[in-house]
Design an enzyme around this catalytic site. Structure first.
Site, PDB file in Angstrom:
ATOM      1  N   GLY A 124       0.822  -1.153  -0.077  1.00 57.85           N
ATOM      2  CA  GLY A 124       0.049  -0.074  -0.119  1.00 57.85           C
ATOM      3  C   GLY A 124       0.871   1.297  -0.037  1.00 57.85           C
ATOM      4  N   ASP A 158      -8.352   8.696  14.384  1.00 56.61           N
ATOM      5  CA  ASP A 158      -8.204   8.565  12.749  1.00 56.61           C
ATOM      6  C   ASP A 158      -9.066   7.307  12.582  1.00 56.61           C
ATOM      7  OD1 ASP A 158      -7.866   9.219  10.171  1.00 56.61           O
ATOM      8  OD2 ASP A 158      -5.717   8.468  10.150  1.00 56.61           O
ATOM      9  N   LYS A 200     -11.243   4.946  10.750  1.00 54.58           N
ATOM     10  CA  LYS A 200     -12.147   4.723   9.616  1.00 54.58           C
ATOM     11  C   LYS A 200     -11.753   3.436   9.138  1.00 54.58           C
ATOM     12  CE  LYS A 200      -8.461   7.370   7.373  1.00 54.58           C
ATOM     13  NZ  LYS A 200      -8.125   8.375   6.187  1.00 54.58           N
ATOM     14  N   ASN A 207      -8.181   2.019   8.108  1.00 58.28           N
ATOM     15  CA  ASN A 207      -7.373   1.945   9.199  1.00 58.28           C
ATOM     16  C   ASN A 207      -7.432   0.907  10.052  1.00 58.28           C
ATOM     17  OD1 ASN A 207      -5.680   4.000   8.211  1.00 58.28           O
ATOM     18  ND2 ASN A 207      -6.638   5.487   9.665  1.00 58.28           N
TER      19      ASN A 207
END
Ligand code: ADP
Ligand code: MG
Ligand code: MG
Length: 519
Positions: free
Chosen positions: A173, A291, A293, A296
């Site tokens: 990624g 963070d 979401k 993640n």
């Protein structure tokens, strides 16, 4: 799929299969060679003689201390008691089972006159056990060959880490400062993900504090629900964080790229429960994550999740709050958007968004494919009531709406009991959180070991090159703070899990302290 991708994927899949022995370099014994005990003198002097750190927290230390105790007839009963207590606190699901087991322990051990211990409950048993072991037994341990061996392992642990310690596989990624690659430790065969931060990118975007913050938060954490940092090192061009390999892909991929958007209720419940435990662990350390979401939250090869990407996390000092519009817009809480001071409430809002998105197959304040401008998103988050379609059962709808309460003072999770209050919600009635915390609950979905759950190599954008940034000596202070090598607890776990500890930790006949110690 292009040939390049197929080749990259099959190399990775093969490496993962062989993770136990095949992946080790043929020179692995040499790489993990113990120094002679005489070379450990300085370390012996400087090691703080803290029972908890040496014999409980550090996995290799714990193993060697247990081996020591088992080698002493007068300490063997304590070890059997300890084994029984591990079973008592971890394995039994119902209170009745726990009670019966407690009685059996009393019968087995009290009858055998473990007189030094005054035993009444499992918590105090553990405490009393350690209290006893940290006295005379701990003193004797430090004079034994088992402690010498511990020092030898610590010397191996101190060897510097370079790029040559790893084999690199496919790109997994792309992040803000660089790429994430699958890699394998040559000495043990263990697979990890290596998150690289390009030095020039970090410098150009003044990301030094952020990079160091992420690294320092990760190295202090030890939670099965947050990725572990195992190594931090630098190369000429990059700073590298070597993290738990999460081969199952992220939740975004699972929500949107496999079948109809959304996940079934069992999976929603399971992931939500594990994320909830992860948040509780972070909050216990006064760390606000900020963070949350789907992209993640990563899945491992058994289907358990871990929270990853702690770049935006902050450590709050006792009872204090922070301010700052930080996070990803669609997932930011109203108080974050509104520039108010906030605390852990922002994460409970994030959990609300996550549960909503896993259930509905779309986030709460935005239709699929819709890209509202930031001011419009902000207005919706602060003012609009989210809508619940027929995918929501009464329980999950109730939980989401309590977590997505606009006023953080009223929100679920933000009262005195914190995340425990979330765990008590009826949606989680079927979850046994004690078993979940101990890693004893089977995941409802197990990723296929032959698949690679991420975008094809050539679909991951190439990382751009920064021009006009030169690195100089002013940067090296930051690099040296980052470049700390192995994280002891994680590395020791790797050595044990890959079987290297078992194969190398051989002692000669009792009493012969050399030459077996210097191999
Ligand atoms: P950034 O902080 O720059 O967003 P991330 O930590 O989110 O970087 O990593 C970027 C991407 O790399 C992730 O979206 C994920 O696809 C992949 N990735 C990150 N960590 C891991 C890991 N531990 N295992 C597998 N893939 C990972
Ligand atoms: Mg990220
Ligand atoms: Mg990040």
């Amino acid at each position: 799929m292009e040939i390049e991708s197929i080749v990259a994927n099959s190399a990775l899949v093969r490496a993962r299969e062989g993770k136990r022995f095949k992946g080790r370099s043929w020179k692995w014994r040499e790489m993990l060679r113990f120094p002679h005990i005489s070379q450990c003198a300085e370390l012996a002097m400087s090691t703080e003689r803290d029972y908890y750190s040496l014999c409980v927290k550090q996995p290799i230390g714990k193993k060697l201390f247990q081996l020591f105790c088992r080698s002493r007839p007068n300490l063997q009963t304590f070890m059997s008691l300890q084994d029984a207590l591990v079973g008592f606190t971890r394995n039994l699901s119902t209170d009745k089972e726990r009670k019966d087991f407690g009685i059996s322990i009393i019968q087995r051990f009290l009858m055998r006159q473990v007189r030094q211990l005054y035993i009444n409950s499992s918590v105090s048993w553990n405490r009393d056990l350690h209290k006893h072991l940290s006295g005379e037994p701990f003193r004797q341990y430090q004079d034994s060959m088992f402690f010498d061996r511990f020092l030898q392992w610590k010397m191996v642990e101190r060897q510097p880490i370079t790029k040559q310690c790893f084999r690199q596989y496919r790109l997994l990624g792309k992040g803000g400062f660089g790429e994430v690659w699958a890699c394998q430790v040559r000495a043990t065969g263990m697979m990890y993900a290596c998150k690289k931060l390009e030095k020039t990118h970090v410098k150009k975007r003044r990301g030094e504090a952020m990079a160091l913050n992420e690294k320092q938060i990760l190295e202090r954490l030890d939670s099965r629900f947050v990725v572990n940092l195992v190594y931090a090192y630098e190369t000429k061009h990059a700073l590298c964080m070597v993290l738990t390999m999460m081969s199952g892909g992220d939740l975004r991929f699972h929500i949107y790229n496999i079948g109809k958007p959304g996940l079934d209720r069992k999976r929603v419940r399971f992931y939500a429960a594990e994320v909830c435990c992860g948040l509780i662990h972070l909050h216990q350390m006064s760390i606000l994550y900020r963070d949350l979401k789907p992209e993640n939250i990563l899945l491992d090869d058994n289907g358990h999740i871990r929270i990853s990407d702690l770049g935006l996390a902050v450590k709050l000092s006792e009872g204090s709050l922070v301010r700052g519009r930080v996070g990803t817009l669609g997932y930011m809480a109203p108080e974050v958007i509104g520039l108010e001071h906030y605390g852990m409430s922002a994460d409970w809002w994030g959990l609300g968004c996550l549960i909503y998105e896993m259930t509905a197959g779309q986030p709460p304040f935005r239709a699929r494919g819709e890209h509202p401008k930031p001011p419009e998103m902000e207005r919706r988050i602060q003012k609009e009531q989210e809508e619940y379609g027929d995918k929501f059962s009464q329980n999950v709808k109730n939980l989401c709406s309590l977590l997505l309460t606009k006023d953080p003072k009223e929100r679920l999770g933000c009262q005195r009991s914190g995340g425990r209050e979330v765990q008590y919600h009826p949606f989680f009635r079927k979850i046994n959180f004690r078993m979940l915390e101990a890693g004893l609950v089977e995941a409802p979905f197990k990723p296929d070991p032959r698949l690679v759950y991420c975008s094809d190599v050539q679909d991951i954008e190439e990382f751009s090159i920064v021009k006009g940034v030169t690195l100089d000596h002013t940067d090296s202070n930051f690099y040296s703070k980052f470049n700390t090598g192995k994280v002891p607890i994680s590395w020791q776990n790797e050595i044990i899990e890959t079987g290297c500890f078992g194969e190398l930790n051989i002692f000669g006949p009792v009493g012969s302290r050399s030459p077996d110690l210097d191999w």
